[in-house]
Write a protein that holds these residues in place. Structure first.
Motif, PDB file in Angstrom:
ATOM      1  N   PRO A 181     -37.523  78.127 -16.578  1.00  0.00           N
ATOM      2  CA  PRO A 181     -37.804  76.714 -16.855  1.00  0.00           C
ATOM      3  C   PRO A 181     -38.648  76.495 -18.108  1.00  0.00           C
ATOM      4  O   PRO A 181     -38.479  75.483 -18.800  1.00  0.00           O
ATOM      5  CB  PRO A 181     -38.545  76.255 -15.593  1.00  0.00           C
ATOM      6  CG  PRO A 181     -38.014  77.124 -14.518  1.00  0.00           C
ATOM      7  CD  PRO A 181     -37.781  78.462 -15.160  1.00  0.00           C
ATOM      8  N   TRP A 200     -39.709  67.715 -15.457  1.00  0.00           N
ATOM      9  CA  TRP A 200     -38.701  68.243 -14.550  1.00  0.00           C
ATOM     10  C   TRP A 200     -39.371  69.313 -13.686  1.00  0.00           C
ATOM     11  O   TRP A 200     -40.176  70.105 -14.176  1.00  0.00           O
ATOM     12  CB  TRP A 200     -37.537  68.856 -15.321  1.00  0.00           C
ATOM     13  CG  TRP A 200     -36.731  67.839 -16.086  1.00  0.00           C
ATOM     14  CD1 TRP A 200     -36.940  66.501 -16.150  1.00  0.00           C
ATOM     15  CD2 TRP A 200     -35.584  68.106 -16.892  1.00  0.00           C
ATOM     16  NE1 TRP A 200     -36.004  65.890 -16.941  1.00  0.00           N
ATOM     17  CE2 TRP A 200     -35.147  66.852 -17.417  1.00  0.00           C
ATOM     18  CE3 TRP A 200     -34.872  69.252 -17.239  1.00  0.00           C
ATOM     19  CZ2 TRP A 200     -34.043  66.743 -18.248  1.00  0.00           C
ATOM     20  CZ3 TRP A 200     -33.764  69.148 -18.066  1.00  0.00           C
ATOM     21  CH2 TRP A 200     -33.350  67.894 -18.565  1.00  0.00           C
ATOM     22  N   PHE A 202     -39.235  72.547 -10.989  1.00  0.00           N
ATOM     23  CA  PHE A 202     -38.457  73.711 -10.574  1.00  0.00           C
ATOM     24  C   PHE A 202     -39.250  74.501  -9.537  1.00  0.00           C
ATOM     25  O   PHE A 202     -40.483  74.402  -9.473  1.00  0.00           O
ATOM     26  CB  PHE A 202     -38.144  74.605 -11.784  1.00  0.00           C
ATOM     27  CG  PHE A 202     -37.344  73.923 -12.857  1.00  0.00           C
ATOM     28  CD1 PHE A 202     -35.961  73.974 -12.856  1.00  0.00           C
ATOM     29  CD2 PHE A 202     -37.990  73.220 -13.871  1.00  0.00           C
ATOM     30  CE1 PHE A 202     -35.223  73.334 -13.846  1.00  0.00           C
ATOM     31  CE2 PHE A 202     -37.253  72.575 -14.865  1.00  0.00           C
ATOM     32  CZ  PHE A 202     -35.872  72.640 -14.842  1.00  0.00           C
ATOM     33  N   GLN A 204     -39.465  78.473  -7.359  1.00  0.00           N
ATOM     34  CA  GLN A 204     -39.005  79.833  -7.083  1.00  0.00           C
ATOM     35  C   GLN A 204     -40.120  80.604  -6.396  1.00  0.00           C
ATOM     36  O   GLN A 204     -41.263  80.606  -6.862  1.00  0.00           O
ATOM     37  CB  GLN A 204     -38.582  80.571  -8.348  1.00  0.00           C
ATOM     38  CG  GLN A 204     -37.892  81.903  -8.010  1.00  0.00           C
ATOM     39  CD  GLN A 204     -37.618  82.762  -9.219  1.00  0.00           C
ATOM     40  OE1 GLN A 204     -38.513  83.000 -10.017  1.00  0.00           O
ATOM     41  NE2 GLN A 204     -36.383  83.229  -9.352  1.00  0.00           N
ATOM     42  N   THR A 237     -30.617  66.645 -16.155  1.00  0.00           N
ATOM     43  CA  THR A 237     -30.796  66.963 -14.747  1.00  0.00           C
ATOM     44  C   THR A 237     -30.204  65.840 -13.916  1.00  0.00           C
ATOM     45  O   THR A 237     -30.515  64.655 -14.124  1.00  0.00           O
ATOM     46  CB  THR A 237     -32.283  67.196 -14.392  1.00  0.00           C
ATOM     47  OG1 THR A 237     -32.395  67.485 -12.991  1.00  0.00           O
ATOM     48  CG2 THR A 237     -33.149  65.997 -14.738  1.00  0.00           C
ATOM     49  N   TYR A 259     -33.821  78.410  -9.961  1.00  0.00           N
ATOM     50  CA  TYR A 259     -35.084  77.662  -9.986  1.00  0.00           C
ATOM     51  C   TYR A 259     -34.918  76.219  -9.480  1.00  0.00           C
ATOM     52  O   TYR A 259     -35.817  75.403  -9.643  1.00  0.00           O
ATOM     53  CB  TYR A 259     -35.649  77.628 -11.410  1.00  0.00           C
ATOM     54  CG  TYR A 259     -36.031  78.996 -11.931  1.00  0.00           C
ATOM     55  CD1 TYR A 259     -37.301  79.513 -11.720  1.00  0.00           C
ATOM     56  CD2 TYR A 259     -35.111  79.768 -12.628  1.00  0.00           C
ATOM     57  CE1 TYR A 259     -37.662  80.763 -12.191  1.00  0.00           C
ATOM     58  CE2 TYR A 259     -35.459  81.028 -13.114  1.00  0.00           C
ATOM     59  CZ  TYR A 259     -36.730  81.519 -12.885  1.00  0.00           C
ATOM     60  OH  TYR A 259     -37.082  82.765 -13.355  1.00  0.00           O
ATOM     61  N   GLU A 260     -33.803  75.931  -8.889  1.00  0.00           N
ATOM     62  CA  GLU A 260     -33.570  74.560  -8.413  1.00  0.00           C
ATOM     63  C   GLU A 260     -34.560  74.187  -7.314  1.00  0.00           C
ATOM     64  O   GLU A 260     -34.922  75.019  -6.484  1.00  0.00           O
ATOM     65  CB  GLU A 260     -32.142  74.419  -7.867  1.00  0.00           C
ATOM     66  CG  GLU A 260     -31.059  74.494  -8.922  1.00  0.00           C
ATOM     67  CD  GLU A 260     -29.657  74.466  -8.303  1.00  0.00           C
ATOM     68  OE1 GLU A 260     -29.574  74.272  -7.071  1.00  0.00           O
ATOM     69  OE2 GLU A 260     -28.690  74.649  -9.049  1.00  0.00           O
TER      70      GLU A 260
END
Length: 296
Positions: A181, A200, A202, A204, A237, A259-260
């Protein structure tokens, strides 16, 4: 005084010819019948019956009042029956709301199939890209993406939708595919909402990443923003369903899938689970069957 109840009492006395029999039919006591009749006569300012110890008969005013009273009671019974019938049969008006594009692509076809099955139902569909207040706007059922914030509503989850990042193959070929990201920091992006947050998000491994791309191009509508991404104007996005077709056509590519953020629920929402008309319950069940296992 309960005028409706008093009117029922008056009609029963006239039809039964007896205060005692009227009380039996109404399932109440004789003193209650006497009080109800006295209250009605006081309200009207006339005597409705001649009463003696041996006989009960209508006065002239009572004879004139009786047909009107019967008409009022019949109209009320007819209205009750119509409403009860509509509440238990699949008939009547149903008003539904959903997001514009999701409603167009998924909800509207499901509604059409529901309407083809139930010919007595009338339906008004309102597609908005804003949070709709169901109670204030007179809407029976809503389809909403995201967690339910209004605790006065009932929500049932139909499925989930991903939030994805995309760019055109040509853009990626020229500028490279991001691996993390942080690679998007300062990168050109296209926004489909002018009021969208600048960052934005992300995820993980329990970690959250927030990145602020460069907002090079903004629209107040999604369709031109998606087209601009496909034309190579940068990253965008969107919800997965919004770009599904272009990804399938090869005009857009998904990036940073690892990473969504967690998928968002798609809910069918409605004001109250109690005393729902049959058409509303049937539609909710229909949508649950139509969207069963939805994963986009």
């Amino acid at each position: 005084m309960d005028r409706f109840k008093a009117m029922q009492t008056f009609v029963q006395i006239a039809e039964q010819g007896s205060l005692t029999r009227a009380a039996e039919v109404l399932g109440t006591s004789l003193p209650a019948v006497v009080r109800s009749l006295a209250a009605l006569e006081a309200h009207l300012g006339v005597r409705l019956f001649h009463r003696t110890t041996r006989r009960l008969s209508l006065t002239e005013e009572g004879r004139h009042y009786l047909p009107s009273a019967r008409d009022v009671l019949l109209a009320a019974d007819t209205a009750d029956l119509a409403l009860k019938t509509e509440a238990h049969e699949l008939a009547g008006q149903l008003t539904i709301t959903a997001p514009v594009l999701f409603g167009h692509m998924y909800v509207a076809p499901a509604i059409t199939r529901f309407m083809q099955r139930h010919e007595k139902v009338r339906c008004s569909v309102r597609l908005y890209d804003r949070t709709v207040n169901l109670l204030e706007e007179g809407i029976d059922v809503g389809i909403r993406i995201g967690a339910l914030e209004d605790s006065s509503l009932v929500a049932q989850t139909l499925g989930t939708i991903r939030r994805v990042v995309v760019a055109s193959p040509a853009y990626l070929a020229q500028h490279g595919t991001p691996r993390h990201p942080s690679d998007l920091a300062g990168a050109p992006c296209v926004r489909g909402r002018i009021d969208a947050p600048p960052q934005w998000t992300f995820h993980q491994g329990g970690k959250t990443f927030r990145v602020t791309p460069s907002s090079r191009l903004e629209f107040n509508h999604l369709a031109p923003a998606i087209e601009a991404c496909a034309a190579g104007m940068g990253f965008g996005t969107f919800f997965s369903y919004q770009v599904l077709q272009m990804v399938a056509q090869g005009r857009l590519k998904l990036v940073l899938e690892d990473y969504e953020p967690p998928p968002k629920p798609v809910n069918v929402i409605y004001p109250n689970a109690r005393l729902l008309p049959a058409r509303t319950r049937a539609f909710i069940d229909w949508m649950k069957a139509e969207f069963c296992g939805l994963r986009l």
